[in-house]
Design a protein around this motif. Structure first.
Motif, PDB file in Angstrom:
ATOM      1  N   LEU A   1       0.854  -1.183   0.000  1.00 10.41           N
ATOM      2  CA  LEU A   1       0.000   0.000   0.000  1.00 10.41           C
ATOM      3  C   LEU A   1       0.891   1.235   0.000  1.00 10.41           C
ATOM      4  O   LEU A   1       1.750   1.383   0.868  1.00 10.41           O
ATOM      5  CB  LEU A   1      -0.901   0.027   1.231  1.00 10.41           C
TER       6      LEU A   1
ATOM      7  N   SER B   1      -4.836  -8.912   1.668  1.00  6.88           N
ATOM      8  CA  SER B   1      -5.401  -7.748   0.973  1.00  6.88           C
ATOM      9  C   SER B   1      -6.545  -7.121   1.770  1.00  6.88           C
ATOM     10  O   SER B   1      -6.771  -5.911   1.694  1.00  6.88           O
ATOM     11  CB  SER B   1      -5.888  -8.160  -0.423  1.00  6.88           C
TER      12      SER B   1
ATOM     13  N   THR C   1      -2.150   0.590  -4.787  1.00  5.57           N
ATOM     14  CA  THR C   1      -1.944  -0.764  -4.280  1.00  5.57           C
ATOM     15  C   THR C   1      -1.179  -1.546  -5.341  1.00  5.57           C
ATOM     16  O   THR C   1      -1.435  -1.403  -6.534  1.00  5.57           O
ATOM     17  CB  THR C   1      -3.276  -1.446  -3.958  1.00  5.57           C
TER      18      THR C   1
END
Length: 307
Positions: free
Chosen positions: A171, A270, A295
């Motif tokens: 991220l 995730s 991402t």
């Protein structure tokens, strides 16, 4: 070929404890460069989309890197450059590095006797050095070559690849402030006491081991920086709060990406990444600060030809 389009990935450099020595390529964050042959010997920047950068070939990292390559080979040739950036300069994601890497890769592909991609790194470094006012390959090497690259030495230049972790989710959080690499390097301490240096060396060795063994608890403990983070985090609004959110959602590594202001966080799930992303987004909205999110995964693909 008369023209070529190249994909040059963005990168995360330093990775906490590896100041100017380690970095990895991102998948899905990149820029595109189209390079075309000319009938004269000029290097011409025709257009740059997504950034307000100089079209002067003496002031742009892409053409500076390309010129270094052509001078080394001894070929007099001209090329047009069209650059399209999908992430901003001054974001800590290696914008100058991807331009330099993409430019030398593309020009090399258009030459009659191209060099190996690994032989292009010194010329890409010339462009990167112009932007950051010093030589560092932790961005430009993974952008050019892909993967997770460690720089052992700069004189002579010596580097090697670490294993990438396909199972980790990355991220990237970029609040809307700009941090210039040259300025961010200027505030890093020029000397270290033995205890600080020892802690940094220990973390770097531990990170390398963690990547080989895929030991994520060790990775999390290792991505701690005693050199740049303590002084650079003040340039990033909300840094401590974002780090807390990332750790609350079980990240396995958090720190500043390159010179900032982007921050990176690594997750094994995730779902955890998405929860952290939503919470960070709410935090910045409450502060009245706009923020971009990317991402990605670690990528073993560097510069490559695209249609």
């Amino acid at each position: 070929m008369e023209s070529i389009k190249v994909h040059a990935p963005a990168t995360v450099a330093n990775v906490g404890c590896g100041y100017d020595t380690i970095g990895f390529a991102l998948d899905g964050v990149y820029e595109e460069i189209i390079v075309s042959k000319r009938s004269d010997e000029r290097l011409v920047l025709q257009s740059i989309e997504g950034a307000d950068l100089s079209l002067d070939p003496e002031q742009n990292v892409a053409t500076i890197a390309a010129k270094a390559l052509l001078n080394h080979i001894g070929i007099k040739a001209g090329f047009d450059f069209q650059i399209k950036k999908f992430f901003r300069p001054g974001s800590g994601l290696g914008s100058s590095a991807s331009s330099a890497a993409g430019a030398v890769y593309a020009v090399n592909q258009l030459l009659p006797n191209p060099l190996k991609t690994s032989e292009l790194l010194p010329f890409a470094l010339e462009g990167e050095a112009f932007a950051s006012k010093c030589y560092h390959a932790d961005n430009v090497a993974p952008s050019l070559l892909g993967g997770f690259i460690a720089i052992r030495s700069y004189d002579p230049l010596d580097y090697f690849a670490l294993p990438i972790a396909n199972e980790l989710h990355v991220l990237i959080v970029r609040p809307s402030v700009e941090v210039k690499t040259s300025e961010a390097k200027g505030i890093v301490p020029k000397s270290l006491d033995i205890a600080t240096a020892r802690n940094q060396w220990g973390n770097l060795a531990s990170l390398v081991h963690a990547m080989h063994m895929k030991n994520w608890s060790r990775l999390k403990a290792s991505i701690q920086d005693f050199i740049a983070e303590p002084v650079r985090k003040s340039l990033i609004p909300g840094y401590e709060e974002v780090r807390t959110v990332a750790h609350d959602h079980e990240c396995v590594g958090f720190n500043i990406s390159g010179s900032g202001p982007s921050m990176f966080s690594l997750f094994t799930a995730s779902e955890s990444l998405e929860k952290a992303k939503r919470e960070i987004n709410v935090f910045y909205k409450q502060k009245g600060i706009s923020c971009d999110f990317f991402t990605s995964r670690m990528s073993d693909v560097g510069c490559q030809i695209i249609d």
